[in-house]
Scaffold this active site. Structure first.
Site, PDB file in Angstrom:
ATOM      1  N   ASP A   6       1.241  -0.769  -0.097  1.00  0.00           N
ATOM      2  CA  ASP A   6       0.364   0.890  -0.248  1.00  0.00           C
ATOM      3  C   ASP A   6       0.946   0.806  -0.097  1.00  0.00           C
ATOM      4  O   ASP A   6       1.731   1.897   0.657  1.00  0.00           O
ATOM      5  CB  ASP A   6      -1.343  -0.117   1.247  1.00  0.00           C
ATOM      6  CG  ASP A   6      -2.086   1.032   1.269  1.00  0.00           C
ATOM      7  OD1 ASP A   6      -1.956   1.692   0.258  1.00  0.00           O
ATOM      8  OD2 ASP A   6      -2.203   1.481   2.409  1.00  0.00           O
ATOM      9  N   ILE A   7       1.292   1.775  -0.595  1.00  0.00           N
ATOM     10  CA  ILE A   7       1.991   3.186  -1.435  1.00  0.00           C
ATOM     11  C   ILE A   7       0.830   4.644  -1.643  1.00  0.00           C
ATOM     12  O   ILE A   7      -0.131   4.706  -2.233  1.00  0.00           O
ATOM     13  CB  ILE A   7       2.871   3.088  -2.407  1.00  0.00           C
ATOM     14  CG1 ILE A   7       3.565   1.589  -2.931  1.00  0.00           C
ATOM     15  CG2 ILE A   7       3.623   4.150  -3.163  1.00  0.00           C
ATOM     16  CD1 ILE A   7       3.946   1.435  -4.270  1.00  0.00           C
ATOM     17  N   GLY A   8       1.380   4.975  -0.288  1.00  0.00           N
ATOM     18  CA  GLY A   8       0.865   6.451   0.277  1.00  0.00           C
ATOM     19  C   GLY A   8       1.300   7.131  -0.158  1.00  0.00           C
ATOM     20  O   GLY A   8       2.227   7.161  -0.325  1.00  0.00           O
ATOM     21  N   ASN A   9       1.003   8.745   0.607  1.00  0.00           N
ATOM     22  CA  ASN A   9       0.997  10.423  -0.038  1.00  0.00           C
ATOM     23  C   ASN A   9       2.742   9.800   0.745  1.00  0.00           C
ATOM     24  O   ASN A   9       3.253  10.826   0.027  1.00  0.00           O
ATOM     25  CB  ASN A   9       0.272  10.606   0.362  1.00  0.00           C
ATOM     26  CG  ASN A   9      -1.252  10.976  -0.083  1.00  0.00           C
ATOM     27  OD1 ASN A   9      -0.846  11.336  -1.529  1.00  0.00           O
ATOM     28  ND2 ASN A   9      -2.158  11.082   0.544  1.00  0.00           N
ATOM     29  N   SER A  10       3.007  10.026   1.583  1.00  0.00           N
ATOM     30  CA  SER A  10       3.832   9.248   2.596  1.00  0.00           C
ATOM     31  C   SER A  10       4.210   8.255   2.547  1.00  0.00           C
ATOM     32  O   SER A  10       5.913   8.505   3.054  1.00  0.00           O
ATOM     33  CB  SER A  10       3.868  10.793   3.851  1.00  0.00           C
ATOM     34  OG  SER A  10       2.894   9.585   4.871  1.00  0.00           O
ATOM     35  N   LYS A  13       3.390   1.178   3.293  1.00  0.00           N
ATOM     36  CA  LYS A  13       3.409   0.552   3.940  1.00  0.00           C
ATOM     37  C   LYS A  13       3.065  -1.230   3.846  1.00  0.00           C
ATOM     38  O   LYS A  13       2.090  -1.432   2.235  1.00  0.00           O
ATOM     39  CB  LYS A  13       1.289   0.567   4.609  1.00  0.00           C
ATOM     40  CG  LYS A  13       1.579   1.079   5.636  1.00  0.00           C
ATOM     41  CD  LYS A  13       0.639   1.728   5.995  1.00  0.00           C
ATOM     42  CE  LYS A  13      -0.742   2.601   5.352  1.00  0.00           C
ATOM     43  NZ  LYS A  13      -2.407   3.033   5.873  1.00  0.00           N
ATOM     44  N   GLY A  94     -10.900   7.205  -3.412  1.00  0.00           N
ATOM     45  CA  GLY A  94      -9.913   5.981  -3.220  1.00  0.00           C
ATOM     46  C   GLY A  94      -9.755   5.044  -2.997  1.00  0.00           C
ATOM     47  O   GLY A  94     -10.367   4.965  -1.800  1.00  0.00           O
ATOM     48  N   ASP A  96      -7.538   3.518  -1.178  1.00  0.00           N
ATOM     49  CA  ASP A  96      -7.575   3.039   0.247  1.00  0.00           C
ATOM     50  C   ASP A  96      -8.765   3.283   0.720  1.00  0.00           C
ATOM     51  O   ASP A  96      -8.815   2.557   2.080  1.00  0.00           O
ATOM     52  CB  ASP A  96      -6.355   4.028   0.181  1.00  0.00           C
ATOM     53  CG  ASP A  96      -6.706   5.759   0.505  1.00  0.00           C
ATOM     54  OD1 ASP A  96      -7.601   5.806  -0.313  1.00  0.00           O
ATOM     55  OD2 ASP A  96      -6.439   6.351   0.949  1.00  0.00           O
ATOM     56  N   ASP A 117      -9.713   7.714   8.878  1.00  0.00           N
ATOM     57  CA  ASP A 117      -8.393   6.899   8.353  1.00  0.00           C
ATOM     58  C   ASP A 117      -7.598   9.293   8.572  1.00  0.00           C
ATOM     59  O   ASP A 117      -8.522   9.793   7.501  1.00  0.00           O
ATOM     60  CB  ASP A 117      -8.355   6.792   7.104  1.00  0.00           C
ATOM     61  CG  ASP A 117      -6.904   6.300   6.840  1.00  0.00           C
ATOM     62  OD1 ASP A 117      -6.499   6.535   7.626  1.00  0.00           O
ATOM     63  OD2 ASP A 117      -6.662   5.737   6.097  1.00  0.00           O
TER      64      ASP A 117
END
Length: 244
Positions: A6-10, A13, A94, A96, A117
């Site tokens: 899981d590639i998020g904004n910052s 994971k 989104g 996510d 979240d």
């Protein structure tokens, strides 16, 4: 075994699952091919992978994932999911948020859920007990609010959250910190209270990078699960494998 990325904004994971069971999870500032290769060495039985990302992924990483594993799923808005989406613009929803909603359903089946979240943005997503994603709200997250006050004004300083934020600040830094933190607490508690008037048995679920900060400060009883998005992504992976 399953690998969930899981590639998020910052942050990125990553989790390893054995069927439905979470075996181990990791957090990276940025996932490299070397780190991924080391992880695979530790878990050579991994043969199924799901990737969810809100940013651009390098071609090298994509090529590795596609060639290395028996089944690779790159999540997009056309991916089949075990959730009824009642959203007017599903192409902008989104991934996510969808995954977290599915993860919450796994933890609390047959219940009305509010998935909150708290990350770069704070999202509120309502999942009805019949398995319908009913919609949600998006507003700036904690650090986004601090940054906005500093970057969009001439003189306000950049401050960060601490455990000290009185109801009324007596310095400019205190006023910013108290305004941002107390405002977000009131926003979360207020959203829960308003929805509970319509859905008295609503179960709030809190996740995200700032979940621990808010968990002990909200007046509403709340369930905290940091891995909820990873759990949901793993379920999406299993759901698509079952369709083969």
């Amino acid at each position: 075994m399953n690998l969930v990325i899981d590639i998020g904004n910052s942050r990125t994971k990553v989790a390893v699952f054995s069927k439905k069971e979470l075996v181990e999870s990791f957090i990276y500032d940025e996932l490299s091919l070397d780190q991924l290769a080391d992880l695979i060495k530790s878990y050579p039985a991994i043969d199924q992978v799901v990737l969810s990302t809100v940013s651009t992924v390098t071609q090298a990483l994509l090529s590795y994932l596609k060639s290395r594993f028996f089944f690779f799923l790159e999540l997009n808005h056309q991916t089949p999911v075990p959730l009824q989406i009642n959203y007017l613009t599903p192409e902008t929803l989104g991934l996510d948020r969808v995954a977290a909603a599915i993860g919450a359903q796994i933890l609390f089946p047959g219940m009305d859920l509010l998935v909150i979240d708290t990350g770069t943005a704070v999202t509120f997503d309502l999942v009805e007990r019949d398995g319908t994603f009913a919609g949600g709200n998006i507003s700036p997250g904690l650090r986004s609010r601090f940054r906005a006050l500093h970057e969009f004004t001439q003189k306000l300083p950049f401050v960060e959250e601490t455990d000290q934020f009185p109801l009324i600040g007596k310095t400019t830094e205190e006023a910013i910190r108290s305004g941002v933190v107390n405002g977000m607490i009131l926003e979360i508690d207020g959203t829960i209270d308003l929805l509970k008037k319509k859905l008295p048995e609503l179960q709030p679920v809190l996740t995200g990078g700032d979940a621990q900060f808010f968990e002990r400060r909200l007046k509403s009883p709340i369930f905290v699960k940091f891995e909820i998005t990873l759990i949901g992504l793993n379920r999406i992976l299993e759901y698509n494998v079952e369709k083969l």
